[in-house]
Design a protein around this motif. Structure first.
Motif, short mmCIF file in Angstrom:
data_model
loop_
_atom_site.label_atom_id
_atom_site.label_comp_id
_atom_site.label_asym_id
_atom_site.label_seq_id
_atom_site.Cartn_x
_atom_site.Cartn_y
_atom_site.Cartn_z
N SER A 64 0.83 -1.20 0.00
CA SER A 64 0.00 0.00 0.00
C SER A 64 0.87 1.25 0.00
N GLY A 65 0.28 2.37 -0.47
CA GLY A 65 1.03 3.62 -0.52
C GLY A 65 1.51 4.05 0.84
N ASP A 66 0.69 3.90 1.86
CA ASP A 66 1.09 4.30 3.21
C ASP A 66 2.26 3.46 3.71
N ALA A 67 2.24 2.16 3.43
CA ALA A 67 3.31 1.29 3.89
C ALA A 67 4.62 1.62 3.20
N GLU A 98 5.44 4.54 1.99
CA GLU A 98 5.90 5.82 2.54
C GLU A 98 6.55 5.63 3.90
N ARG A 99 5.95 4.78 4.72
CA ARG A 99 6.55 4.53 6.05
C ARG A 99 7.92 3.87 5.92
N GLU A 148 10.32 6.63 5.05
CA GLU A 148 10.56 7.50 6.21
C GLU A 148 11.48 6.82 7.21
#
Length: 975
Positions: free
Chosen positions: A732-735, A737-738, A741
């Motif tokens: 997923s996009g959030d994963a 990105e994390r 980061e």
């Protein structure tokens, strides 16, 4: 002179439990240990490769120097100095171009004949003259090869009076070239490199017909962003690029870096984690500059001073050699041969064979290096021939400087300190780069942790005392500060007074014999039973913890004794101190420790203040005597003030600052900036059985000082690695990105004001087809016998080519003891870190050369081992590489895990598994298997392996069958 001849010597290849022998009559025998020893006793000194290793396998002590055996490595070092060769029969055969398959014992006489023939064919000239002189000296002191070498050089008659004298031949500083000063290089320009230009340069480097690597051109294009002009101070252009194994990232970043350097007249510093990897990067630059002369001028490899041959130290050893035995003369003669042939003078990881110290004694190699920080710079009579000064000056004019993380971080730290001392900054050895490439970027935090930590230990403090006061009556050649300053201060009360005050105050540091007073250790590097645990103070000739300051004999030793008492009181269970040590929290402080720290802080201040005065007054001389100081004296003052700040004042000031904050424990609920703890450890550099204790201070987040002192002042920064991100399998996009980061946090770019350019280039390899991953679920890894049986079974299933990785040295040694002989009975040689008398680089060279051998190692073998082809086809990890549960990890896990300590540990383990797996496939033709001997391996760690790779759980027998089937299915090979 030797009474034996190598032509009549029995030849022996020593194995684990069996020995291949060739008798003087030409008979081939396979003998056990007793039979081999009997042959040596009857036929005389044997012909071997790597005498210390052969002696160990025969159950004999190291033969020492002069060796009573004919060791072909010694002859190779004399005939072909500064040439690489793995220290095995096959390695020597390959180095001489004589390998055409397996090499057995009957090849050894031919190797000796070839080496002597090469010597016989040496052309006349200055090198031949020095070689002749050294040969005369070597035979005179009893070198086993002396007669054969003299015959090969046709030196049987009397030496002509006009010939070079043997003693002069070792004085190589007379024949080395001088460097010349050049004008300062202007500041580099800011012209950018476009992605298209980077791609075009890469194509030029690769040349027509080169292998096309998917993603390599893309990597070069994105790397060019790190060479764009900086827009604002403190905000470098940062590129964070993950490039999968096989992408070709080295040439990918060399392309834009070399173009930027040529276009802007500045140097790009390329930094990696280890000395071995520095050499790998340097070797890639041959594609950029095929001509050796151009490559030497434009590409420079830089290391710390302690890595290079010090000509002054060598002169001192040469002058005392006649009184130190024949072994020293032999080693120095071969070092002299190397010193005239070497391109860099690099003793450790350079072109001096890694096995030189193993054969001739590590003390000899260390003794001719500047490992004590005693360089006298311009006062040295060999200053203009110095290898270190040569490399420094070449680096100032180079396009690319290949360094290591430790050097670039310490250099950046000195530059930051130099902001308060402009004269020091202006005369920095290497200057401050504006553009960096940090390869192996996943090690940035580790390197920063080491570079920016503080250690106040017995060994560190005693070394500072020796640097200040000198040898203090021992036989050591250590020069004290007074001798190094020499005529710079003599006759000047303004300079002599603070110097004498500092030297008097330095007696507060640990005196010679401090370790014996600190602890009574048994020969197995542990505390003496009963005495230590019951009464830690009974082993010290020092006062009790309740003593007043006036009673203290030595404030540093008293402080260390209290640290030692606290760590022994607060650690339980282990009866011995291992190499990993025993440690405890600093707080709450034991009784008397705060007072001892305050007393020590005052004592250290009494050393630092007069040294600071001395530095200031030496600096004053530069301006006050500007019209009379000659260039040599000016250079010496500048170098000595810089050295005093770096070698003494920075350390003393750090210790005083640490002790000043000592009494105040961290507040509850407040995230600390530093982690402080006490560690009792067995120090490898000390005499066996000695212990050290120290107060340690680490940054909670070491990337904070990294970002402040190296990254922020830079104009551009490329951080790259094959393992920057933690692959969790989530898409997923959030994963995603994390994951980015977290990667930014691990390398410190989250502390910079401008966002980094992110890039991920996939590996071109078809891992699903080229690899298999097995988790063996029926091996009790706490049982060393079961673990050894598993390694033996797996290594035989692959037919060798196995790298066994361990998280504990004792398990490694235990497995090695159990499987070395059975493997060799099946034709598979076994080598091991912490067992064999070879350094890591030499072990990897042997492993790469002996394609059916296996190698056991720890963390150092997990990262940065590049063995393409069939030589590495199996990686076996004995257990999940969880982080060591020490105090540093505990605190970072608590404060940096964002409330998810379990995920923090899993991330570290996954990254380590990715790094280990990455050793397996290095080229398109490679095929390999990864095995984890941990039945409890959590499934959530398996995303560490590349997408498409199936992970199978099965028993040992089934895994061995699958390995045999996998390697039988497809033709073997590699590149």
């Amino acid at each position: 002179m030797s009474a034996y001849s190598p032509y009549d010597a029995p030849a022996i290849i020593a194995r684990h439990g069996s020995f291949s022998c060739l008798t003087p009559d030409g008979e081939l025998l396979s003998l056990d240990r007793d039979g081999a020893l009997a042959l040596i006793a009857k036929a005389g000194p044997p012909l071997v490769v790597h005498a210390p290793e052969a002696a160990r396998k025969l159950g004999l002590p190291p033969p020492g120097q002069p060796s009573p055996w004919f060791d072909l490595l010694e002859l190779f070092a004399f005939v072909h100095p500064a040439h690489p060769a793995a220290p095995t029969p096959l390695g020597l055969s390959l180095a001489l171009g004589m390998a055409d398959g397996a090499v057995d014992v009957d090849r050894l006489p031919g190797l000796a004949t070839r080496l002597l023939a090469d010597l016989r064919g040496m052309p006349p000239g200055e090198t031949r003259e020095m070689t002749n002189a050294l040969a005369v000296r070597l035979r005179a002191v009893g070198w086993m090869w002396g007669d054969a070498v003299m015959e090969a050089l046709d030196l049987e008659g009397p030496t002509p009076r006009s010939a070079m004298q043997p003693g002069d031949a070792m004085r190589i500083w007379r024949a080395l070239p001088k460097w010349e000063e050049t004008p300062p290089r202007p500041a580099p320009g800011s012209r950018p490199v476009t992605p298209a230009e980077a791609r075009a340069r890469l194509a030029t480097i690769l040349g027509p017909g080169a292998e096309t690597r998917v993603g390599q051109a893309d990597f070069a294009g994105v790397a060019s962003s790190a060479f764009a002009p900086r827009e604002s101070r403190g905000a470098p252009q940062v590129v964070l690029a993950e490039a999968g194994t096989g992408t070709g990232k080295t040439l990918g970043y060399i392309a834009p870096a070399s173009l930027w350097a040529e276009r802007n007249g500045g140097a790009v510093w390329i930094s990696t984690y280890t000395r071995h990897l520095q050499r790998q990067i340097e070797s890639e630059t041959a594609r950029l500059h095929p001509r050796a002369a151009a490559r030497r001028r434009r590409i420079v490899l830089r290391k710390g001073r302690e890595n290079y041959l010090c000509l002054l130290n060598m002169e001192e050893v040469v002058n005392t050699a006649p009184t130190r035995g024949a072994g020293v003369t032999i080693a120095l003669s071969l070092l002299a041969r190397w010193g005239l042939a070497t391109s860099e003078g690099d003793l450790f990881g350079g072109d001096l064979p890694g096995w030189f110290g193993e054969v001739f004694g590590h003390a000899i190699v260390a003794g001719v290096a500047d490992r004590r920080g005693e360089c006298i710079h311009g006062a040295c009579p060999h200053y203009q021939r110095c290898f270190v000064e040569h490399s420094i000056r070449r680096a100032r004019e180079a396009d690319l400087v290949v360094a290591n993380h430790a050097l670039v971080m310490s250099q950046a730290a000195w530059a930051q300190q130099g902001a308060a001392n402009p004269d020091d900054a202006a005369n920095d050895e290497d200057g401050v780069p504006t553009r960096y490439v940090l390869d192996e970027g996943h090690h940035v935090a580790d390197a920063a942790d080491s570079a920016f930590s503080l250690e106040l230990s017995g060994l560190e403090a005693a070394e500072l005392r020796r640097w200040l006061l000198g040898a203090e009556g021992s036989r050591s050649r250590a020069r004290g500060l007074k001798r190094r300053l020499d005529d710079l201060v003599v006759g000047s009360p303004r300079l002599e007074t603070p110097l004498d005050a500092a030297l008097l105050a330095a007696k507060a540091l640990p005196a010679p014999g401090w370790s014996a007073r600190l602890s009574l250790a048994d020969e197995d590097v542990g505390e003496p039973p009963d005495v230590v645990e019951s009464d830690p103070w009974s082993v010290l000739a020092l006062p009790s913890p309740q003593a007043s300051e006036a009673e203290l004999i030595n404030p540093t030793e008293a402080f260390l004794a209290l640290l030692r008492a606290q760590v022994l009181a607060r650690t339980a269970g282990a009866s011995r101190v291992t190499l990993n040590g025993r440690e405890c929290d600093l707080y709450p402080l034991a009784p008397g420790l705060a007072e001892a720290a305050a007393a020590l802080s005052r004592a250290l201040g009494r050393v630092a203040e007069p040294l600071r005065t001395l530095v200031d007054r030496l600096q004053d001389r530069l301006s006050e005597e500007a019209d009379t100081l000659d260039a040599t004296s000016r250079g010496r003052i500048e170098a000595m003030t810089r050295t005093l700040r770096r070698r003494a004042l920075s350390r003393l000031d750090g210790w005083v600052a640490m002790l000043s904050a000592f009494a105040a424990p961290p507040e509850e609920g407040i995230t600390p900036q530093f982690i402080r703890f006490i560690r009792l450890t067995a120090r490898g550099g000390q005499r066996r059985g000695e212990l050290d204790v120290g107060l340690h201070q680490h940054w909670l987040d070491p990337t904070i000082p990294f970002a402040a002192v190296l990254a922020a002042p830079a104009h551009g920064l490329l951080i790259t690695s094959a393992t920057l991100r933690d692959e969790t399998g989530a898409k997923s996009g959030d994963a995603v990105e994390r994951a980015w980061e977290a990667a930014e946090s691990r390398v410190g770019v989250n502390h910079l004001p401008a966002p980094a350019v992110r890039a991920a280039l996939a590996s071109p390899f078809d891992y699903a087809a080229q690899t298999r991953v097995f988790i063996v679920n029926d091996v009790a890894h706490h049982n060393v016998d079961a673990l050894a049986a598993a390694y033996r079974t797996l290594f035989l299933a692959s037919g060798g080519g196995g790298l066994g990785l361990f998280t504990a040295i004792e398990r490694l040694r235990g497995v090695h003891r159990r499987i070395a002989e059975p493997l060799e009975a099946e034709g598979v040689s076994l080598y091991a870190q912490h067992v064999d008398a070879m350094d890591n680089t030499t072990l990897v060279d042997v492993f790469r050369t002996e394609t059916h051998s296996c190698l056991l190692g720890t963390d150092a073998m997990r990262d940065g081992v590049d063995v393409p082809g069939h030589a590495l086809r199996l990686v076996v990890f004995e257990r999940v590489p969880w982080p060591r549960p020490d105090i540093l990890h505990r605190e970072r896990r608590l404060h940096l895990s964002q409330g998810a300590p379990g995920l923090y540990d899993e991330r570290i383990a996954r990254l380590r598994l990715r790094q280990a797996f990455g050793r397996l496939i290095r080229a398109r033709g490679d095929r390999g298997v990864f095995v984890l001997l941990e039945r409890r391996t959590p499934s959530r760690l398996l995303s560490a392996f590349p997408s498409g790779v199936q992970t199978q759980r099965m028993g040992l027998a089934a895994a061995a069958a699958e390995i045999r089937r996998f390697f039988a299915e497809t033709p073997q090979g590699g590149t």
